[in-house]
Design an enzyme around this catalytic site. Sequence first.
Site: not given
Length: 571
Positions: A354, A431
């Site tokens: 990020k 996920r």
Amino acid sequence: MATLRVSSLFASSSSSLHSNPSVFTKYQSSPKWAFSFPVTPLCSKRSKRIVHCIAGDTLGLTRPNESDAPKISIGAKDTAVVQWQGDLLAIGATENDMARDENSKFKNPLLQQLDSELNGLLSAASSEEDFSGKSGQSVNLRFPGGRITLVGLGSSASSPTSYHSLGQAAAAAAKSSQARNIAVALASTDGLSAESKINSASAIATGVVLGSFEDNRFRSESKKSTLESLDILGLGTGPEIERKIKYAEHVCAGVILGRELVNAPANIVTPAVLAEEAKKIASTYSDVISVNILDAEQCKELKMGAYLAVAAAATENPPYFIHLCFKTPTKERKTKLALVGKGLTFDSGGYNLKVGAGSRIELMKNDMGGAAAVLGAAKALGEIRPSRVEVHFIVAACENMISAEGMRPGDIVTASNGKTIEVNNTDAEGRLTLADALIYACNQGVEKIIDLATLTGAIMVALGPSVAGAFTPNDDLAREVVEAAEASGEKLWRMPMEESYWESMKSGVADMINTGPGNGGAITGALFLKQFVDEKVQWLHLDVAGPVWSDEKKNATGYGVSTLVEWVLRN
């Protein structure tokens, strides 16, 4: 009206929210801690002992202060509003309540009576401040002995959110005036059924308690709340309303735990600390809650390749798979439910790091907001003790970091159901952890699953920062969760499960990739999770990336706890 002054404390509904201190404060004297976890029968009969550095070796040498949750005595009273004695009286008024006659006098009987007792000061102050009862408005009258606050409820006060706001406004007024004893009443209860009055009282209590809470554990100096008691006037008395108020207190304790877990930075809350918090919950409610914690080796035995791939880089803070089970000892048939929370205690993005101001990497401590809600719900349900449900609370806790041992873009990982995943983005890690957590949940024989995850930025593009997205192929479950959220005053919106989008998630070398194209990212994330849920199990995914955090308050919200508890109780 009688002069507002401090009255003697009443004894009903004594509250001791969050009476057990958080585990965050247990490590101030020793640099190391050790604990043993029972191993599930799926893995082994033996017990493993785990030693992990905490607090004394924490980056920055930060050691939290004790948790300071509100301790407020709450009760429903039949005292007339004009006769009540205390420090602060808050009145919730709708726009209709503020209507005036041809002489500019209030038409509302209660406001008329209060204004008469105050020699017209209430009318004058509301006119001067242009207070018309609109949502978000308030006006304060100060006297030598106390204060009266009018709070706008909008065109009508028909939802729990309105009463939460009233309670929060009362708490804010109490905080600014350092009030010890306050009361809250509605200008009018016309049209409210007995059940609505009870629910309104509960929502007001919730607003006051959560509005009074400040997380001061990481401040060198903090100002403690002075609020000691809350009287709720004019909404009825008796065992039913007292039970509902007590229910609100239990839920608030869970919400506060959820807030504290998310607020605490990653150098304080590690996967091991989340596991210890789960152990503490199980210890507190040991007659109804059991705990199993799996370490990396035990997860490897269960073939949790997707989860372990995410955790691989965090060699200093290894993963722990948390499984709490709530079950009362009654013999009646129980609906089996599972609550699964994403538990990334920090998400760097991995090799898909990020970067840039918009990445919000500094807020990635909140990537375990789903896990915090699940543990908060476990705490609340341990107090409430519903008898007709068996609830499994599941968190695959880990960090997503960067190291030579870490998962790389392009790697192929294998989940515990044998499905293979080509990792085309290491920053879509939640996920992957949820895949193995959902498989594990299905293996417990549950009938329904809700998972909560700060899964995608796409859901915030679609719904903004305050609304969660709900994804499920099951209409009945969708209706259950929407109704539970409405009753709790939390906002969510059902989103489509567009199956045609799954084509974009297919890999050329594995069963699937973990991220699709930019458009529809929240939907493809939900479709990915669906691949790991047994078709016989009803499942709903909540993408809570927006509402777990308040940018305005720079604090966690505890989102999800109230809805989860309400949903469990309705099963």
